[in-house]
Design an enzyme around this catalytic site. Structure first.
Site, PDB file in Angstrom:
ATOM      1  N   ASN A 173      50.941  15.313  42.546  1.00  0.00           N
ATOM      2  CA  ASN A 173      50.156  16.092  41.582  1.00  0.00           C
ATOM      3  C   ASN A 173      49.331  15.118  40.742  1.00  0.00           C
ATOM      4  O   ASN A 173      49.853  14.501  39.823  1.00  0.00           O
ATOM      5  CB  ASN A 173      51.106  16.911  40.690  1.00  0.00           C
ATOM      6  N   LYS A 217      47.035  15.785  38.722  1.00  0.00           N
ATOM      7  CA  LYS A 217      46.659  16.397  37.442  1.00  0.00           C
ATOM      8  C   LYS A 217      45.163  16.195  37.182  1.00  0.00           C
ATOM      9  O   LYS A 217      44.360  16.250  38.122  1.00  0.00           O
ATOM     10  CB  LYS A 217      47.517  15.826  36.308  1.00  0.00           C
ATOM     11  N   HIS A 224      53.159  25.373  36.406  1.00  0.00           N
ATOM     12  CA  HIS A 224      53.515  24.031  35.916  1.00  0.00           C
ATOM     13  C   HIS A 224      53.732  24.118  34.406  1.00  0.00           C
ATOM     14  O   HIS A 224      53.016  24.836  33.703  1.00  0.00           O
ATOM     15  CB  HIS A 224      52.386  23.051  36.247  1.00  0.00           C
ATOM     16  N   GLU A 282      52.949  22.230  32.082  1.00  0.00           N
ATOM     17  CA  GLU A 282      51.790  21.887  31.242  1.00  0.00           C
ATOM     18  C   GLU A 282      50.903  23.117  31.044  1.00  0.00           C
ATOM     19  O   GLU A 282      50.318  23.301  29.977  1.00  0.00           O
ATOM     20  CB  GLU A 282      51.021  20.712  31.871  1.00  0.00           C
ATOM     21  N   GLU A 335      61.660  21.343  37.537  1.00  0.00           N
ATOM     22  CA  GLU A 335      61.063  20.303  36.701  1.00  0.00           C
ATOM     23  C   GLU A 335      61.478  20.514  35.244  1.00  0.00           C
ATOM     24  O   GLU A 335      60.808  21.280  34.516  1.00  0.00           O
ATOM     25  CB  GLU A 335      59.541  20.363  36.786  1.00  0.00           C
ATOM     26  N   GLY A 345      56.615  13.340  32.756  1.00  0.00           N
ATOM     27  CA  GLY A 345      55.786  12.322  32.119  1.00  0.00           C
ATOM     28  C   GLY A 345      56.516  11.544  31.042  1.00  0.00           C
ATOM     29  O   GLY A 345      55.902  10.884  30.207  1.00  0.00           O
ATOM     30  N   SER A 363      59.389  12.479  36.190  1.00  0.00           N
ATOM     31  CA  SER A 363      59.502  11.019  36.126  1.00  0.00           C
ATOM     32  C   SER A 363      60.105  10.398  37.382  1.00  0.00           C
ATOM     33  O   SER A 363      60.866   9.429  37.304  1.00  0.00           O
ATOM     34  CB  SER A 363      60.281  10.589  34.873  1.00  0.00           C
TER      35      SER A 363
END
Ligand code: PEP
Length: 259
Positions: free
Chosen positions: A7, A9, A94, A96, A166, A172, A212
Site C-alpha cells: 500500500n 498510500k 483502511h 486512515e 490492522e 505507521g 509496521s
C-alpha cells in the site's frame, strides 16, 4: 498461500511509482515459489503501473473505490473505471480513511458489495484503536466491523475476500502487534468468517496482518499458518525493506513445499 500487499498510500508520484513497481517485481525474480503480490499505487499512477505489471504475476489494487457504478459523484472513482485500468483488488475501510475522512462501517459495507458485484477482490481492513485494546474491547470492535461490513455479502463462484487485520495503533507506528495477539485475532476472525460463509472453500478467503511490518519482523508473522499474508504500508516504498518481506514470504512457501 502467502499474499504480500503493498500500500503505497499518497507517498509516491507517477514517476516514482513506475520505478518502484519495476523494483518490486524484481524481488520475485529467481524464486522457485513466490507469494501473491498485489501492488496498490495511488490512483494517479494506476495506468502507468499497469504497463509495468502487465505480463507479470503481480496484481494491481486500488486504495479505495466509490459504491456507485457511475453518476454525479465528483472526485470519486468507481469499480468500473478501476476495472478499465486492470485493477483487480481494492483496499476498503483502511483506518486512515475511517479516522481522517469519517468512513463508517455502513459505507465500507456498500463498497465491499460494489467491489464484489464487479468481480473485484476486496481487501477489507479492520482493527481496534489503542484505547479499545486497553479496554479489552478489541474482539468486540473487530466483530462489529466485520458484521456490518459484510452484511448481505455472498461469495459466488471464484469471488475472493481478503481481510486485513490492522490494529490502528500499529499502523505507521514502528511498533507492530505481537505475533501471539495477531494469531489470536486471526483465529477469531476466521471463526466469524466460517459462520458467515460456511460453504466457502478455504482458499476463497484470506486473513492478512498489517501494522509496521518490515524486513526485520515479516518472517515472524509470515511463518505462522494463521497469517495468510501481510499488508505493508511504509516499508513497501522502501525497496530494500520490501525485498526482505517478499523474500520472507518466499522462504516460508519454499519450506512448505513437499520434497
Ligand atoms: C497500512 O497502511 O495498511 C499499514 C499497515 O501501514 P504500515 O505498514 O506503515 O504500518
Amino acid at each position: 498461500m502467502k499474499i504480500v500487499i503493498a500500500n503505497w498510500k499518497m507517498n509516491v508520484g507517477v514517476r516514482e511509482s513506475v520505478a518502484l513497481a519495476r523494483a518490486s517485481l524484481l524481488t520475485l525474480r529467481g524464486r522457485k515459489v513466490i507469494p501473491e503480490l498485489v501492488i496498490c499505487p495511488p490512483f494517479v499512477a494506476l495506468s502507468e503501473v499497469r504497463k509495468v505489471v502487465a505480463r507479470s504475476s503481480a496484481a494491481i489494487g486500488a486504495q479505495n473505490l466509490f459504491w456507485e457504478p457511475t453518476g454525479s459523484h465528483t472526485g470519486e472513482t468507481s469499480s468500473r473505471q478501476l476495472l478499465e485500468l486492470g485493477v483487480s483488488h481494492v483496499i476498503i475501510g483502511h483506518s486512515e480513511r475511517r479516522t481522517q475522512l469519517g468512513e463508517t462501517d455502513e459505507m465500507v459495507n456498500k463498497k465491499v458489495l460494489q467491489a464484489l458485484s464487479e468481480q473485484m477482490t476486496p481487501i477489507l481492513c479492520v482493527g481496534e484503536s489503542k484505547g479499545e485494546r486497553e479496554a479489552g474491547e478489541a474482539r468486540a470492535v473487530v466483530e462489529t466491523q466485520l458484521a456490518t461490513a459484510l452484511r448481505g455479502v455472498r461469495l459466488h463462484g471464484n469471488a475472493r475476500l481478503l481481510i486485513a487485520y490492522e490494529p490502528v495503533w500499529a499502523i505507521g507506528a514502528g511498533e507492530s502487534a505481537s505475533v501471539g495477539d495477531v494469531i489470536e485475532m486471526h483465529r477469531f476472525i476466521r471463526s466469524i468468517l466460517a459462520n458467515l460463509f460456511p460453504d466457502a472453500p478455504a482458499g476463497q478467503m484470506a486473513i492478512l496482518y498489517g501494522g509496521s511490518v518490515d524486513g526485520e519482523n515479516a518472517y515472524r508473522f509470515l511463518r505462522e499458518s494463521e497469517v495468510d499474508g501481510v499488508l505493508v504500508g511504509g516499508a513497501s516504498v522502501k525497496i530494500n525493506q520490501f525485498k526482505e518481506i517478499v523474500e520472507a514470504a518466499a522462504e516460508v512457501l519454499e519450506a512448505q513445499r513437499p520434497e
